[in-house]
Design a protein around this motif. Sequence first.
Motif, short mmCIF file in Angstrom:
data_model
loop_
_atom_site.label_atom_id
_atom_site.label_comp_id
_atom_site.label_asym_id
_atom_site.label_seq_id
_atom_site.Cartn_x
_atom_site.Cartn_y
_atom_site.Cartn_z
N PRO A 116 0.83 -1.21 0.00
CA PRO A 116 0.00 0.00 0.00
C PRO A 116 0.87 1.26 0.00
CG PRO A 116 -0.81 -1.58 1.61
CD PRO A 116 0.51 -2.10 1.13
N ALA A 117 0.45 2.26 -0.75
CA ALA A 117 1.19 3.51 -0.86
C ALA A 117 0.22 4.67 -1.01
CB ALA A 117 2.15 3.47 -2.05
N ARG A 118 0.71 5.87 -0.80
CA ARG A 118 -0.09 7.06 -1.04
C ARG A 118 -0.11 7.37 -2.53
NH1 ARG A 118 2.66 11.69 2.21
NH2 ARG A 118 4.39 10.85 0.96
N ALA A 119 -1.18 8.03 -2.96
CA ALA A 119 -1.26 8.41 -4.37
C ALA A 119 -0.08 9.28 -4.78
CB ALA A 119 -2.59 9.13 -4.64
N LEU A 120 0.35 10.17 -3.89
CA LEU A 120 1.48 11.04 -4.21
C LEU A 120 2.77 10.26 -4.43
CD1 LEU A 120 0.92 14.03 -1.75
CD2 LEU A 120 0.32 13.90 -4.17
N ASP A 121 2.89 9.10 -3.78
CA ASP A 121 4.10 8.29 -3.93
C ASP A 121 4.13 7.55 -5.27
OD1 ASP A 121 4.98 9.04 -1.41
OD2 ASP A 121 3.92 7.39 -0.42
N LEU A 122 2.97 7.44 -5.92
CA LEU A 122 2.91 6.76 -7.21
C LEU A 122 3.40 7.66 -8.34
CD1 LEU A 122 1.75 4.06 -8.54
CD2 LEU A 122 -0.23 5.47 -9.12
N VAL A 123 3.12 8.96 -8.22
CA VAL A 123 3.45 9.90 -9.29
C VAL A 123 4.96 9.94 -9.50
CG1 VAL A 123 3.29 12.29 -10.05
CG2 VAL A 123 1.41 11.27 -8.75
N GLY A 124 5.37 9.78 -10.75
CA GLY A 124 6.79 9.78 -11.08
C GLY A 124 7.39 8.39 -11.24
#
Length: 390
Positions: A116-124
């Motif tokens: 599980p991760a935050r949406a912000l951690d997915l960007v990039g």
Amino acid sequence: MSQFSLRDFRNYQRIDLQLAPGITLFYGSNASGKTSLLEALFYLATTRSPRSRSDHDLVRWDAQGEAGVLPFARVAAEVERRMGRVRLEVLVQRRADEDGQLTNGAQKLVRVDKRPARALDLVGQLRVVLFTPVDLALVDGPPAERRRYIDITLSQLDPRYVRTLAQYQRIVQQRNSMLRAWRERRRPLRGIDDELAYWDQELSQAGGFLLAERLRAINELNQIVGPLFGAISGEPHPLSITYRASIELDAALTAPDLSQRLSAELRRLRQDEVARGQTLIGPHRDDMSFSVAGIDLGRYGSRGQQRSVTLALKLGEAELMRQRSGETPVLLLDDMLSELDTQRRTHLIAAIRRPAQQTVLTATDLGDFGATFLAEISRMRVEGGQVYPG
């Protein structure tokens, strides 16, 4: 990017694809689902849809949830990066009310390498550049489109930028809510300076960083798109991008300098902001313009010039990502060749044929492409939410 899968996304019930390096063409009639494939990849890269503001629209309209599980859509892919392979996954699940009836709400769940991760951690994690016919209005459309262009680019390059952007947007929303309350006399005006002091400081710090990064990016983009525009359009003069800030700018201002300038301007405009009930300055009010030989192409450019600017901007975005990160982004081209004349089409095809460039494009008619080009690429036919080889 190699493996790519969808479940109950738009009109797709379930597909699992292997995307080869180089160019992959999805072709088929209108409304067959071609654009939805690019939308899914863009969503996986940015956690935002380029076509819809509501995540619940992404879930297939007749998707059936499993026992005790509400309907959901899932997008997943295996991405090859310099540091190694990473698996990305986003799940969008519909919400229901107390009676079990589906609402227009949805929740987003993100996983990176099955954790599980935050949406912000997915960007990039997956960098993409999306080019659609709608983008041809980037030059003469509303300022929000140009801000979105630079924000998406920088968010994929810098985790701090995407976090600060999200923080800044929350600050502006909260500050505007307070200003409206004062304007409508729902809050006493006594003590207004003290109450706004905290929010002004937060907005100035976040806004100064965003503004500094945007100015840095515009400077780099000018070096890239200036000559690129000439090559695409055949014009002798380079393209120039000008950042139009809502505050006065001096040369070589740093983020702390810009924060101080924002803070001073917020104090100066306080009465006007209370009277209007909104924050009048900051990166959310800024714009960009595009000119050649001093002529503003947004106002006076021909359609051909504006198309050349848009193409140069998108290819420049991809080059900026490559220069900054050392990784080549995936180009997503939605039925673009039919929108371009022969000269611009030739330049675009040359760009996507570069080594190490992975491109996913869509088209309705294979006649838009030459036989040599078709023989070099991977082709997939899209029909009624299904994808077939060749």
